[in-house]
Motif scaffolding. Structure first.
Motif, PDB file in Angstrom:
ATOM      1  N   UNK A 162       0.864  -1.169   0.000  1.00  0.00           N
ATOM      2  CA  UNK A 162       0.000   0.000   0.000  1.00  0.00           C
ATOM      3  C   UNK A 162       0.904   1.223   0.000  1.00  0.00           C
ATOM      4  N   UNK A 163       0.800   2.003  -1.039  1.00  0.00           N
ATOM      5  CA  UNK A 163       1.765   3.055  -1.359  1.00  0.00           C
ATOM      6  C   UNK A 163       1.084   4.389  -1.151  1.00  0.00           C
ATOM      7  N   UNK A 164       1.526   5.151  -0.123  1.00  0.00           N
ATOM      8  CA  UNK A 164       0.800   6.374   0.130  1.00  0.00           C
ATOM      9  C   UNK A 164       1.514   7.355   1.027  1.00  0.00           C
ATOM     10  N   UNK A 165       0.701   8.054   1.836  1.00  0.00           N
ATOM     11  CA  UNK A 165       1.171   9.171   2.645  1.00  0.00           C
ATOM     12  C   UNK A 165       1.031   8.830   4.119  1.00  0.00           C
ATOM     13  N   UNK A 222      -0.066  -3.480  -6.095  1.00  0.00           N
ATOM     14  CA  UNK A 222       0.224  -2.188  -5.479  1.00  0.00           C
ATOM     15  C   UNK A 222      -1.091  -1.423  -5.374  1.00  0.00           C
ATOM     16  N   UNK A 223      -1.383  -0.964  -4.155  1.00  0.00           N
ATOM     17  CA  UNK A 223      -2.597  -0.199  -3.886  1.00  0.00           C
ATOM     18  C   UNK A 223      -2.163   1.240  -3.619  1.00  0.00           C
ATOM     19  N   UNK A 224      -2.404   2.136  -4.579  1.00  0.00           N
ATOM     20  CA  UNK A 224      -2.080   3.552  -4.409  1.00  0.00           C
ATOM     21  C   UNK A 224      -3.144   4.212  -3.536  1.00  0.00           C
ATOM     22  N   UNK A 225      -2.704   5.025  -2.595  1.00  0.00           N
ATOM     23  CA  UNK A 225      -3.663   5.640  -1.687  1.00  0.00           C
ATOM     24  C   UNK A 225      -3.097   6.987  -1.254  1.00  0.00           C
ATOM     25  N   UNK A 274       1.990   5.092 -11.835  1.00  0.00           N
ATOM     26  CA  UNK A 274       1.482   3.811 -12.340  1.00  0.00           C
ATOM     27  C   UNK A 274       2.375   3.268 -13.443  1.00  0.00           C
ATOM     28  N   UNK A 275       2.791   4.132 -14.358  1.00  0.00           N
ATOM     29  CA  UNK A 275       3.582   3.657 -15.500  1.00  0.00           C
ATOM     30  C   UNK A 275       4.923   3.100 -15.050  1.00  0.00           C
ATOM     31  N   UNK A 276       5.548   3.740 -14.074  1.00  0.00           N
ATOM     32  CA  UNK A 276       6.845   3.238 -13.615  1.00  0.00           C
ATOM     33  C   UNK A 276       6.704   1.871 -12.952  1.00  0.00           C
ATOM     34  N   UNK A 277       5.605   1.666 -12.255  1.00  0.00           N
ATOM     35  CA  UNK A 277       5.355   0.341 -11.680  1.00  0.00           C
ATOM     36  C   UNK A 277       5.106  -0.668 -12.783  1.00  0.00           C
ATOM     37  N   UNK A 278       4.236  -0.319 -13.719  1.00  0.00           N
ATOM     38  CA  UNK A 278       3.854  -1.263 -14.786  1.00  0.00           C
ATOM     39  C   UNK A 278       5.035  -1.572 -15.706  1.00  0.00           C
ATOM     40  N   UNK A 279       5.866  -0.578 -15.992  1.00  0.00           N
ATOM     41  CA  UNK A 279       7.009  -0.810 -16.881  1.00  0.00           C
ATOM     42  C   UNK A 279       8.047  -1.717 -16.229  1.00  0.00           C
ATOM     43  N   UNK A 280       8.283  -1.520 -14.930  1.00  0.00           N
ATOM     44  CA  UNK A 280       9.293  -2.318 -14.239  1.00  0.00           C
ATOM     45  C   UNK A 280       8.772  -3.688 -13.832  1.00  0.00           C
ATOM     46  N   UNK A 281       7.480  -3.774 -13.532  1.00  0.00           N
ATOM     47  CA  UNK A 281       6.876  -5.015 -13.035  1.00  0.00           C
ATOM     48  C   UNK A 281       5.599  -5.279 -13.821  1.00  0.00           C
ATOM     49  N   UNK A 282       5.714  -5.792 -15.048  1.00  0.00           N
ATOM     50  CA  UNK A 282       4.525  -5.941 -15.900  1.00  0.00           C
ATOM     51  C   UNK A 282       3.442  -6.832 -15.309  1.00  0.00           C
ATOM     52  N   UNK A 283       3.796  -7.793 -14.475  1.00  0.00           N
ATOM     53  CA  UNK A 283       2.791  -8.687 -13.912  1.00  0.00           C
ATOM     54  C   UNK A 283       2.175  -8.155 -12.624  1.00  0.00           C
ATOM     55  N   UNK A 284       2.688  -7.047 -12.120  1.00  0.00           N
ATOM     56  CA  UNK A 284       2.133  -6.451 -10.902  1.00  0.00           C
ATOM     57  C   UNK A 284       0.888  -5.653 -11.245  1.00  0.00           C
ATOM     58  N   UNK A 285      -0.181  -5.900 -10.496  1.00  0.00           N
ATOM     59  CA  UNK A 285      -1.426  -5.197 -10.732  1.00  0.00           C
ATOM     60  C   UNK A 285      -1.463  -3.927  -9.875  1.00  0.00           C
ATOM     61  N   UNK A 286      -1.991  -2.846 -10.455  1.00  0.00           N
ATOM     62  CA  UNK A 286      -2.014  -1.553  -9.788  1.00  0.00           C
ATOM     63  C   UNK A 286      -3.453  -1.071  -9.681  1.00  0.00           C
ATOM     64  N   UNK A 287      -3.876  -0.809  -8.468  1.00  0.00           N
ATOM     65  CA  UNK A 287      -5.196  -0.219  -8.226  1.00  0.00           C
ATOM     66  C   UNK A 287      -4.986   0.976  -7.308  1.00  0.00           C
ATOM     67  N   UNK A 288      -6.004   1.821  -7.201  1.00  0.00           N
ATOM     68  CA  UNK A 288      -5.832   2.913  -6.256  1.00  0.00           C
ATOM     69  C   UNK A 288      -6.812   4.035  -6.439  1.00  0.00           C
ATOM     70  N   UNK A 289      -6.728   4.965  -5.509  1.00  0.00           N
ATOM     71  CA  UNK A 289      -7.598   6.123  -5.529  1.00  0.00           C
ATOM     72  C   UNK A 289      -7.174   7.092  -4.459  1.00  0.00           C
ATOM     73  N   UNK A 290      -8.017   8.068  -4.195  1.00  0.00           N
ATOM     74  CA  UNK A 290      -7.741   9.070  -3.178  1.00  0.00           C
ATOM     75  C   UNK A 290      -8.469   8.714  -1.896  1.00  0.00           C
ATOM     76  N   UNK A 291      -8.021   9.307  -0.827  1.00  0.00           N
ATOM     77  CA  UNK A 291      -8.630   9.134   0.481  1.00  0.00           C
ATOM     78  C   UNK A 291      -9.292  10.451   0.867  1.00  0.00           C
ATOM     79  N   UNK A 292      -9.896  10.499   2.046  1.00  0.00           N
ATOM     80  CA  UNK A 292     -10.445  11.760   2.528  1.00  0.00           C
ATOM     81  C   UNK A 292     -10.145  11.923   4.005  1.00  0.00           C
ATOM     82  N   UNK A 293      -9.834  13.135   4.396  1.00  0.00           N
ATOM     83  CA  UNK A 293      -9.548  13.446   5.799  1.00  0.00           C
ATOM     84  C   UNK A 293     -10.719  14.148   6.462  1.00  0.00           C
ATOM     85  N   UNK A 294     -11.858  14.209   5.776  1.00  0.00           N
ATOM     86  CA  UNK A 294     -13.032  14.892   6.307  1.00  0.00           C
ATOM     87  C   UNK A 294     -14.239  14.447   5.486  1.00  0.00           C
TER      88      UNK A 294
END
Length: 493
Positions: free
Chosen positions: A194-197, A257-260, A281-301
């Motif tokens: 899980x890739x985020x902040x 990889x779950x972008x958040x 996303x592209x850097x993940x997909x280019x380096x790891x073609x079999x890795x699936x990438x999903x994701x979205x934004x979160x909310x603090x309120x």
């Protein structure tokens, strides 16, 4: 002998598509152990047989290497100089000598056959979770101080799977009765990062823990750096997500990889945010073609507090992720689908509203004109009716905003819709009002200052921004449900 042992400890993982498309059962809800074991602490062990986790010494407080395949190490958590995220000249990089584990965040899993065990804890700054046969000793971290022995007495002999989930804990091993058996547990599910902040920075009860539990996966790595985003580099103190890919994602070869992220990009022009999400996303997909990438934004309120500019950033993140070949999954916009034409598709504002106009009459379950807003609503026409509980977007362009409808009233035979808070912008009659994907956080309150309505009262923490413990549990469950639906409904490619 050594080669055979290494093969046993590092058996090849199944191909990613098999793991991601074969989901077992429904989401797993956190439950407490029943009956509860008796828990006690002491300064020294009383059971005679020792099963160490590491090759270290009593003076080295962190587990460093598996011994004999007794424990399964997973949930490698960035955060240490030996394996994980380290800070070097103000930049974030990942270095690892193992790949599958890190000393500052871990899950140890093992099978124990016996009636009682003693956990040897050498340091425990953040607490740890104990999970026995997929049920928890507590949903809050178990706290100790200094070096201690924690005894779990189950009262009867049985074979049990035990998982210890922590961050920065020095776990040296266990003590058992002399005839007990202990061996490594199966590593369940794919490796997910899980890739985020800051919402994803390490903690035993961070939402990543509850996400992994709901999915039935063990090897879920939170990789969050506070203050960062798709463009924001922590105001010069860290590295943005696309620049972290080569060091914090690629060496670990995750299946998913779950972008958040994105909240820290609110002050960045949306076109730059879109490019940042795209390149991540592209850097993940280019380096790891079999890795699936999903994701979205979160909310603090709650969604009612999102400005038009914030919504533009949300759209930019989605566009960038999808352009890069990722798949959009976001708790800010839960899936919304109708069989036929959407409800409210032809709704417009009947009367103008002003910025600051109250959304209700003082309580979110009552509203009368001029509070709330009125549409061209006919009671018998679903195309212009809106639903209580739905999230609607009012207006367009630089004055669009979203609210969750909490009540209805009547004014001159027309429905008046109420919500928590007040209008952010002026709106003229005729502006569009349409139902959109609901946000899982609604309302203007927080757990420190509740408004009396909306999930934000429970989910937003005492700092008025990050999640409360209950919010982390909810966020993990929601994201797991979204991912499960996505994997079952539309296999990733």
């Amino acid at each position: 002998m050594g080669a055979r042992l290494m093969l046993a400890l590092h058996a090849p993982r199944a191909a990613a598509p098999d793991k991601l498309t074969s989901l077992a059962g429904d989401a797993i809800i956190p439950q407490l152990i029943d009956p509860m074991p008796t828990v006690s602490e002491s300064a020294s062990s009383t059971l005679p047989r020792y099963w160490p986790t590491s090759s270290g010494t009593p003076f080295y407080q962190m587990a460093s290497a598996p011994q004999g395949g007794v424990f399964t190490f997973c949930r490698g958590l960035p955060g240490s100089t030996q394996s994980g995220i380290t800070y070097s000249e103000g930049r974030v990089m990942t270095a690892s000598n193992a790949g599958a584990r890190a000393t500052l965040g871990q899950q140890w899993s093992f099978i124990h056959e016996g009636a009682k065990i003693e956990l040897q804890v050498r340091s425990n700054p953040h607490g740890f979770l104990v999970r026995v046969d997929n049920k928890f000793l507590s949903l809050e971290p178990y706290q100790t101080s200094g070096q201690t022995i924690v005894t779990l007495d189950f009262g009867m002999l049985a074979r049990r799977r035990i998982d210890l989930i922590s961050w920065g804990m020095g776990f040296a091993g266990i003590f058992t009765d002399p005839t007990d058996s202990v061996f490594a547990a199966t590593l369940r599910g794919p490796r997910a990062i899980i890739f985020g902040d800051s919402f994803t920075t390490p903690a035993p009860t961070n939402w990543a823990t509850w996400f992994g539990h709901a999915m039935g996966w063990d090897d879920v790595w939170p990789s969050g750096v506070g203050g960062t985003g798709f463009v924001n580099d922590g105001n010069g103190n860290a590295v943005s997500l696309p620049d972290r890919v080569a060091t914090d994602i690629v060496p670990y070869n995750p299946d998913l990889v779950f972008l958040h992220a994105g909240l820290n990009d609110f002050l960045v022009p949306p076109d730059e945010v879109e490019e940042g999400a795209f390149h991540t996303v592209r850097r993940i997909r280019d380096a790891l073609p079999s890795t699936q990438v999903v994701g979205g934004a979160d909310t603090a309120f709650g969604i009612e507090a999102w400005s038009a500019a914030n919504l533009d950033t949300l759209d930019a993140i989605r566009t960038g992720i999808e352009r890069g070949g990722g798949h959009w999954i976001s708790p800010v916009e839960l899936p919304l689908a109708f069989a036929g034409q959407p409800i409210g598709a032809e709704a417009t504002l009947y009367a103008p509203v002003s910025a600051g106009q109250a959304g209700n009459d003082g309580t979110p379950d009552s509203v009368t004109h001029p509070n709330g807003f009125t549409c061209n609503t006919a009671v018998d026409n679903s195309l212009v009716n809106l639903r209580i509980g739905s999230v609607v977007e009012i207006g367009s362009g630089p004055n669009r905003e979203r609210v969750a409808i909490t009540s209805v009233g009547f004014h001159h035979a027309r429905l008046v819709y109420g919500f928590d808070g007040a209008m952010q912008y002026d709106h003229v009659a005729g502006e569009p009002v349409r139902e959109v994907g609901p946000c899982f956080v609604t309302g203007h309150g927080t757990s420190a200052s509740p408004s009396g309505w909306g999930s934000a009262d429970r989910f937003i923490g005492v700092d008025n921004f990050h999640y409360s413990p209950e919010g982390h549990r909810a966020l993990g469950a929601v994201n797991a449900a979204l991912l499960r639906q996505h994997l079952r409904g539309r296999p990733l490619i």
